[in-house]
Design an enzyme around this catalytic site. Structure first.
Site, short mmCIF file in Angstrom:
data_model
loop_
_atom_site.label_atom_id
_atom_site.label_comp_id
_atom_site.label_asym_id
_atom_site.label_seq_id
_atom_site.Cartn_x
_atom_site.Cartn_y
_atom_site.Cartn_z
N HIS A 67 0.83 -1.21 0.00
CA HIS A 67 0.00 0.00 0.00
C HIS A 67 0.86 1.26 0.00
CE1 HIS A 67 -3.77 2.13 1.91
NE2 HIS A 67 -3.32 2.75 0.84
N GLU A 96 1.27 2.57 3.73
CA GLU A 96 0.76 3.83 3.15
C GLU A 96 1.67 4.98 3.55
OE1 GLU A 96 -3.40 4.74 3.88
OE2 GLU A 96 -3.55 5.87 2.01
#
Lengths: 339, 339
Positions: free
Chosen positions: A6, A282
């Site tokens: 991610h 992320e």
């Protein structure tokens, strides 16, 4: 090998983001979009080397499944044409990153969704991303209206064309909303997490995976609220007369590890099967600061996962095996490199 | 003493719910509402004795802070007049329950909210509930549109009249949505949890408690996704330039224990201060079944809390002390009974 499932290109060169502003201004004024600017390889290299690549190395990961900045997809802006131009520009830029750093990044595509529009152009762009750009998946926005939630649930037949194409190409989607134009929802503090929770509950209510037994969907941010309320979801499935979650949903749904503190990661691994968890951070994303309680970046999720002391087989699944299984085209690319 | 801060009258006698259907049908047809039916004390007694009272005793709790059924508030149905009639009928029924079982139940009121309507009638109904019916708080719906999220955030001045009245009366609100008319959101599986998460993030973004330093708000369902993502929220507060959460939000915000499995309760108590946690079960509510993994009701949250083995002082806070502090009128009522 450690694969971060991610990552978004949150540090794209200024001219790229400037062009988007120009495109939206032109749309509002009824003019054609401006020409896309020249961005040279050095600009891209710099934007990556000083950010994602530096942090990957510092943190000890090897590779990132990389997609355009999620909050900038903003499918609620403009119209279908505008979303189409923007998705292609974003995806082409990701392809250039991958071309410059082929050992470190592999691409996932943004879809040209637009509220109320059919998914034909998303299907076409997904095909282009996979067959021409070598991408291994896509981000699917369950709420292209940006916090108005005007689309049907993900289990509705409206979405079937993209699920059919994903199945045909054997690529997964990460279910990921974008920014919010609803003042109730802070993008990364409410809209993202709500969307994760919402999507999971839609999968419980529906029967999507009976129609698409091979479909694979990654719910990011550790599955939203789901693991914390795992008892609620097991109980609701039961009340709705559905099979247990491990049969009904968890053959097709995966969570990442974007949970930014140790107790959250501990809970995730306590209630969710290791086979369903993909390492993700992320990073350079929603939460960029350093946790004063630990002295480390909030989004350095590898530290939390390492602290679990998982058995080596589980660790290998979470850090790479599960990602290679969920993204088979990534696995093929790695095998082609002898990995 | 064990006080459950979160109970709804989900088992109200049939004629009460039937009247609501008749009221809404009349509204749609432009007719005046039908007369409210006669409901005798035995009907109320039965509906409580066989359900909430039986389970309270079985589970070893003493008292419930009791309000009308949350999912039936449905502020998005009808208009302001319809919501007003319905809130009064629901609150009067709660007052009758409290009158019949004064040692076990104490009332919390439903507000006659309606999308887009000012809060004057909610202020008036809150005053009536507290000064005439002896209630100790209210449920405040942050989304009276039922999943369309058309109201401003809770930090907006739109909401200030109700916060002013709550402060004046020294009563808290539980932030609790109702049913959802948006097919994306399952009521208890998505809308409830999303609203909890959303409200908390609004409090981070805003500065509500600078204007209302004595305001107290209970976010139910264990705070939605918040404790699981506590690192994210600490990090977002930091990125937004806000003070640490314990100063900025947690002097005024409390979570209940409506988390239906042991690992979730474990996490809640690991990351949230004991002073901010109120025992609650929302029993005979969203999840009514028995957990096949434990053989006990999912919503028997006292079992999970007991398993924590808290020090006696903390246990006393969670089971009664915090509730008496957050709901001072409950404390007064108990003191008047020598408790």
């Amino acid at each position: 090998m450690i694969i971060d499932c991610h990552g978004h290109y949150t540090t794209a060169p200024g001219p790229h983001s400037d062009w988007r502003q120009g495109q939206l201004a032109a749309f509002r004024e009824g003019r054609p979009s401006p020409p896309y600017p020249a961005i040279n390889d050095d600009q891209i290299r710099q934007s990556i080397e000083q950010n994602q690549l530096r942090l990957l190395r510092e943190r000890g990961a090897d590779m990132t499944i990389f997609s355009p900045r999620a909050s900038a997809m903003a499918h609620h802006e403009g119209d279908e044409r505008v979303s189409g131009e923007w998705a292609r520009a974003c995806n082409d830029l990701i392809a250039r990153v991958v071309g410059l750093f082929p050992e470190t990044f592999i691409g996932v595509g943004q879809l040209p969704q637009s509220p109320g529009a059919p998914l034909d152009s998303s299907v076409a762009e997904l095909e282009r991303c996979v067959t021409e750009l070598g991408f291994v998946g896509c981000n699917l926005n369950p709420d292209p209206s940006g916090g108005r939630w005007t689309s049907p649930p993900l289990t509705d037949r409206y979405w079937y064309p993209i699920f059919e194409k994903m199945t045909e190409l054997d690529v997964p989607a990460m279910v990921h909303v974008s920014s919010s134009c609803n003042p109730n929802f802070h993008a990364t503090g409410a809209h993202y997490i709500n969307a994760d929770t919402t999507a999971f509950m839609q999968f419980i209510q529906g029967d999507l995976f009976a129609d698409f037994p091979d479909l694979r969907l990654v719910i990011p941010h550790g599955g939203g609220a789901v693991p914390y309320h795992w008892g609620r979801y097991r109980g609701l499935a039961d009340m709705l007369g559905k099979p247990p979650l491990n049969e009904h949903v968890m053959r097709n749904v995966f969570f990442d590890t974007c949970v930014y503190h140790q107790p959250g990661i501990d809970l995730l691994f306590e209630v969710i099967e290791t086979d369903n968890i993909l390492f993700g951070s992320e990073m350079v994303g929603a939460v960029r600061g350093i946790d004063p309680e630990t002295g480390h970046y909030f989004d350095d999720t590898k530290r939390y996962v390492d602290k679990l002391g998982l058995p080596e087989a589980d660790r290998a699944k979470v850090y790479s095996g599960n990602a290679r299984r969920v993204y088979p085209r990534l696995d093929q690319a790695l095998r082609a490199r002898g990995l």
